[in-house]
Structures are given as C-alpha cells and as structure tokens.
Design an enzyme around this catalytic site. Structure first.
Site: not given
Ligand code: IMP
Length: 196
Positions: A150-152, A177, A69-70
C-alpha cells in the site's frame, strides 16, 4: 478456537497471521476456508466497514471472523483517502494510488498523516469485539523502500528517517496501526474468553 480472517489483501493477511499467531490462536483466511467473496464496503467509518466484512465471513462460514478495515488519513487532504484508501481515485494498483497521493499533495508543507486500523471480530452467537490502532507519520515527497504494501513507501515514521517500507516486518508490526489494534484486540479477546 479457529478464527477466519475476513480479507483478501495478502499484505494485511500476512501481518495479521504473524501477530495473531503470537496468541496461539488458529487463523485461516476466508479464501482458505472456502469463502471466496469480497463484501461490499458500504460504511462511512473504519469501524462500520470492519464489522461488515467480519459479519459477512462469519455468516458465510459459521465460525468467528476477524476483519481489519484500515487506511491512510492525510491532514492537508482533509483526512483523505481515509476509508477510500484501497479505491483512491479509482486506481487499480498500489503504485498508482501512491502516485495520485503525491500528486494531490504537491509541494504542500504540512505532510502530517496517520494510518488507522479497526479490527472487528464477530462470533456466530452475535457477540462482537472491536479495537482500534493509529500510527502517526509524515508523507514523503517520493517513494522509498520495497517492504510492506500500500502506502508504506511514502509513509515516514517520526524520528527514524525511514518509511514503513524500509522496516522489517517485525519492526513494522511493533509500531503499526494494525499491530496496535491487534494488541488491543488480543486484550479484549482474553477478557471475553475469561468471562464466557
Ligand atoms: P481496506 O481496509 O481493505 O479497505 O483497505 C485498506 C487500504 O489502506 C489498503 O489497500 C492500503 O491501500 C491502505 N493501507 C492499510 N493499511 C496499510 C499499511 O499497513 N500500509 C500501507 N497501506 C495500508
């Protein structure tokens, strides 16, 4: 041993498979293993949500399951979007979420941010391993690069002048991360295996 990757996010799955393959572990996504569902992320921390996803996949398939989860935490936005990164403002796509982030940050001078990843692994006997990784950076004023997800494209790494989306997959995994959390997790897994 085979591990289920409890995610349906293709960007994450690709990175997790590459990094975990280095340890020789056999990994397969939950969809590939026959469990096509999305666990509801009801937690308020990255740790809680990683555990919810790993537990759901482990229970559904009866095999050890690993979840990430990130999210992105932006200082000037009080840590938002944080655990809501994937659902920021109810947006449906990555470009929409990026546009909303840039709009909310406006011409704010403080653009400090960090990516956070929590890894949870749940075993059928109930054992749990967790690990966390962070990557500091700054938010750009416009997207750059087309790698990653994502936000990369708006996350610039200190001292490089490059966004995460301008790195190769290998370069991103070395500093990200998720790369850091998975390295810490591998260490815990080695200790766990050694004491079984
Ligand atoms: P979840 O962990 O599935 O709730 O979603 C994590 C969200 O955080 C992703 O959909 C991205 O929007 C963002 N995210 C997490 N890790 C990364 C990354 O490595 N690069 C860019 N965006 C990230």
């Amino acid at each position: 041993m085979r591990y289920i990757l409890a995610s349906n996010n293709n960007g994450k799955l690709r990175e997790m498979k590459v990094i975990l393959a280095e340890t020789g572990a056999e990994v397969v996504s939950q969809r590939e293993a026959g469990a096509d569902f999305e666990a509801e992320e009801t937690g308020t921390t990255f740790e809680e949500n990683a555990l919810i996803k790993a537990r759901a996949a482990c229970q559904a398939l009866g095999e050890p399951a690993i979840a990430d989860d990130s999210g992105l935490c932006v200082d000037a936005l009080g840590g938002a979007p944080g655990v809501y990164s994937a659902r920021y403002g109810g947006c449906k796509t990555d470009p929409e979420r990026v546009a909303l982030l840039l709009k909310n940050l406006g011409d704010e001078k403080d653009r400090e941010a960090k990516f956070v990843s929590c890894i949870a692994c749940v075993f059928p006997n109930g054992d749990v391993l967790t690990a966390r990784g962070e990557c500091p950076g700054t938010i750009t004023t416009a997207p750059r690069g087309d790698g990653g997800f994502g936000y990369d494209p708006v996350f610039e790494l200190p001292g490089t002048g490059k966004t995460m989306a301008q790195l190769t997959e290998e370069e991103k995994n070395a500093v990200s991360h998720r790369g850091r959390a998975l390295k810490a997790f591998q260490e815990k897994l080695r200790e766990y295996d050694a004491h079984k």
